[in-house]
Enzyme design. Structure first.
Site, mmCIF file in Angstrom:
data_model
loop_
_atom_site.group_PDB
_atom_site.id
_atom_site.type_symbol
_atom_site.label_atom_id
_atom_site.label_comp_id
_atom_site.label_asym_id
_atom_site.label_seq_id
_atom_site.Cartn_x
_atom_site.Cartn_y
_atom_site.Cartn_z
ATOM 1 N N PHE A 79 3.461 1.483 0.496
ATOM 2 C CA PHE A 79 2.056 0.853 0.139
ATOM 3 C C PHE A 79 0.624 2.361 0.784
ATOM 4 O O PHE A 79 -0.726 2.409 0.690
ATOM 5 C CB PHE A 79 1.389 -0.014 1.983
ATOM 6 C CG PHE A 79 2.350 -1.019 1.675
ATOM 7 C CD1 PHE A 79 2.352 -1.547 0.861
ATOM 8 C CD2 PHE A 79 3.068 -1.068 2.776
ATOM 9 C CE1 PHE A 79 3.055 -2.592 0.652
ATOM 10 C CE2 PHE A 79 4.120 -2.299 2.403
ATOM 11 C CZ PHE A 79 3.893 -2.965 1.485
ATOM 12 N N TRP A 119 -5.559 -3.053 0.631
ATOM 13 C CA TRP A 119 -5.376 -1.516 1.034
ATOM 14 C C TRP A 119 -4.136 -1.855 0.895
ATOM 15 O O TRP A 119 -3.614 -0.750 0.702
ATOM 16 C CB TRP A 119 -5.702 -1.735 2.787
ATOM 17 C CG TRP A 119 -5.115 0.158 3.093
ATOM 18 C CD1 TRP A 119 -5.609 1.064 3.286
ATOM 19 C CD2 TRP A 119 -4.031 0.559 4.124
ATOM 20 N NE1 TRP A 119 -4.544 2.234 3.640
ATOM 21 C CE2 TRP A 119 -4.073 1.262 4.249
ATOM 22 C CE3 TRP A 119 -2.806 -0.744 4.284
ATOM 23 C CZ2 TRP A 119 -2.483 2.452 4.580
ATOM 24 C CZ3 TRP A 119 -1.991 -0.306 5.231
ATOM 25 C CH2 TRP A 119 -1.235 1.458 5.490
ATOM 26 N N HIS A 120 -3.306 -2.539 0.996
ATOM 27 C CA HIS A 120 -1.252 -2.425 1.028
ATOM 28 C C HIS A 120 -0.679 -2.518 0.030
ATOM 29 O O HIS A 120 0.320 -2.227 -0.123
ATOM 30 C CB HIS A 120 -0.996 -4.229 2.396
ATOM 31 C CG HIS A 120 -0.408 -3.931 3.487
ATOM 32 N ND1 HIS A 120 -2.000 -4.475 4.731
ATOM 33 C CD2 HIS A 120 -0.134 -3.644 4.431
ATOM 34 C CE1 HIS A 120 -2.105 -4.153 5.567
ATOM 35 N NE2 HIS A 120 -0.391 -3.768 6.006
ATOM 36 N N GLY A 121 -2.101 -3.323 -0.952
ATOM 37 C CA GLY A 121 -0.768 -2.446 -1.860
ATOM 38 C C GLY A 121 -2.501 -3.327 -3.617
ATOM 39 O O GLY A 121 -2.832 -4.057 -3.238
ATOM 40 N N THR A 145 -8.148 -5.243 3.973
ATOM 41 C CA THR A 145 -7.052 -5.006 4.418
ATOM 42 C C THR A 145 -6.010 -5.634 4.131
ATOM 43 O O THR A 145 -4.812 -4.768 3.896
ATOM 44 C CB THR A 145 -6.281 -5.673 5.762
ATOM 45 O OG1 THR A 145 -7.671 -5.544 7.114
ATOM 46 C CG2 THR A 145 -5.175 -5.260 6.726
#
Length: 475
Positions: free
Chosen positions: A475, A320-322, A317
């Site tokens: 993102f 996934w954001h960066g 998680t």
């Protein structure tokens, strides 16, 4: 092109809706939505249309391959091919530079870090397409034979850039058949206007206050109070900004006959971190739950395996954001608190007044957003130290106090905006309107006037401020 631009609000969207309502055939309407979606996505960089088409082709072809074979072994091969292809493309564009920087720091190779521009929306439409193929593999839906229908599903301009992550089974029937009545059209316009106002009037102002209180070129000398207040405004900004996009996406969906699921449910009124994540970015949380956490075993295994499953989910998680270590730390930060809650803390929180749980949640999320905000770990450390006067910085300054006093009423407005207070007032007025005609008339006038006023105020805010992208575009 972004939703919060005069070009989109006064030209692109009205023209799309005009052509959309001039035709009655569902196939013609789908074609109009597809053409406008491709124009919207190609506006900034036309070459990324090729990437979108390739990603759709991979998932469309693999889903058809899965659906056309009765043998489970063959189906699994198609699924593996799809996952490798989809996440392989995402990995190259989003994580190759990050991986090369790690490799360089360890081995000195490569001499120059690989840098590839990140196509907007790739994380969102990748997850959306993968969920479609997995659902076909699970037998929950049939594969769509028409490639352009899958392209419309993945690339619909309403939500392809920053969500919500829509599952094909939620819109499959509406792609083939949908009816738009005047009531839902009105609700869609209102929802869009509310989202636009959230972005232009609230979120953008929060960003302005943050930049004033926490200038990046002199962050080490910021007063402690400036850092605390500045991060509070960022906490407001990230919710108002992201939920504004979701509001506008859901509103445009209603205008064209689609019903997207809610993506936020007032997360800042939660009473635990578990509760917060049931309310924040619901489509992403449910994706990881349904397609990763549960397949790994979820909470059906022993406590150790459950903790491992949570670790995997929250590591990914964050990632996934960066492609940056701060996002990984952010994910693991919440993993720690979720494990603590599952172990014993939730039982304690349920036995004490909810106000304590709410305060605890706000504090944890507040510090979580500090980790999220600063990709440079050195700068992040400076901020944490500065909040406790650890940089030799003062607790407050005259400038800090002046800025806060100037925006104190706006601060209170933001507090109201992130709670369901206005929604509850509207509900009460609706109930009272059933008994008192005067209140019904008043409520009807507000319902008509509110979107007009919000659109007018948003327009004034956008004049001279043509490009103000949403935070989650990155993102």
């Amino acid at each position: 092109m972004v939703f919060s631009s005069l070009l989109f609000v006064y030209l692109f969207l009205p023209l799309c809706l005009l052509l959309y309502f001039l035709v009655k055939d569902i196939r013609a309407r789908n074609l109009i939505l597809l053409l406008f979606s491709l124009i919207f996505y190609a506006w900034t960089n036309p070459k990324y249309i090729i990437l979108l088409v390739v990603m759709v082709f991979i998932n469309w072809g693999c889903a058809v391959g899965i659906d056309s074979n009765g043998r489970r072994r063959v189906k699994k091969r198609w699924l593996i091919l799809d996952l490798v292809g989809s996440f392989g493309v995402l990995g190259v564009f989003k994580y190759l530079g990050f991986a090369s920087s790690i490799l360089q720091s360890i081995t000195g190779f490569p001499a120059e870090i690989i840098r590839i521009a990140l196509p907007i929306g790739i994380s969102f439409y990748t997850f959306q397409l993968v969920s479609y193929t997995i659902d076909v593999y699970r037998g929950e839906i049939r594969a769509e034979r028409n490639f352009f229908i899958v392209l419309l599903y993945a690339g619909m301009f309403h939500q392809c850039i920053a969500g919500p992550i829509v599952r094909y089974q939620d819109v499959a029937e509406e792609i083939d058949y949908r009816v738009i009545d005047s009531d839902e059209l009105s609700k869609g316009v209102t929802r869009f206007a509310v989202g636009l106002a959230k972005k232009t009037l609230l979120a953008n102002t929060c960003a302005k206050v943050f930049d004033t209180l926490v200038p990046m070129d002199s962050i080490g000398s910021c007063s402690a109070l400036a850092l605390w207040i500045g991060m509070a405004f960022f906490m407001f900004q990230i919710y108002l900004d992201f939920s504004a996009y979701s509001d506008m996406a859901i509103g445009m969906g209603l205008m064209t006959g689609f019903h997207f699921r809610e993506n936020f449910n007032y997360p800042y009124v939660g009473t635990s971190i578990t509760d917060f994540w049931r309310r924040w970015h619901i489509s992403l949380s449910s994706f990881f739950r349904d397609y990763l956490y549960i397949p790994l075993g979820g909470n059906r295994c022993g406590k150790a395996r459950q903790i491992f499953n949570l670790f995997v989910v929250w590591f990914l998680t964050g990632l996934w954001h960066g492609a940056s270590w701060n996002y990984v730390l952010w994910g693991l930060f919440f993993f720690v608190f979720l494990v603590i809650e599952k172990t014993f803390l939730l039982d304690i929180l349920e036995s004490i007044p909810k106000a304590f749980g709410h305060i605890y949640m706000v504090i944890v999320v507040f510090f979580g957003w500090i980790i999220f905000k600063f990709e440079d770990l050195g700068v992040m450390g400076t901020v944490f130290k500065g909040m406790f006067c650890g940089n030799g910085n003062p607790f407050t300054t005259y400038e800090t106090g002046t800025v806060f006093l100037n925006y104190i009423f706006f601060f209170i407005l933001c507090i109201v905006a992130v709670t369901p207070l206005l929604k509850n007032v509207s509900y009460i007025l609706t109930r009272l309107g059933d008994k008192y005609k005067g209140i019904l008339i008043f409520k009807s006038v507000i319902d008509v006037a509110a979107p007009v006023v919000l659109l007018a105020l948003s327009t004034m805010a956008l004049v001279g401020n043509s490009y103000n992208p949403f935070l989650y575009f990155q993102f």
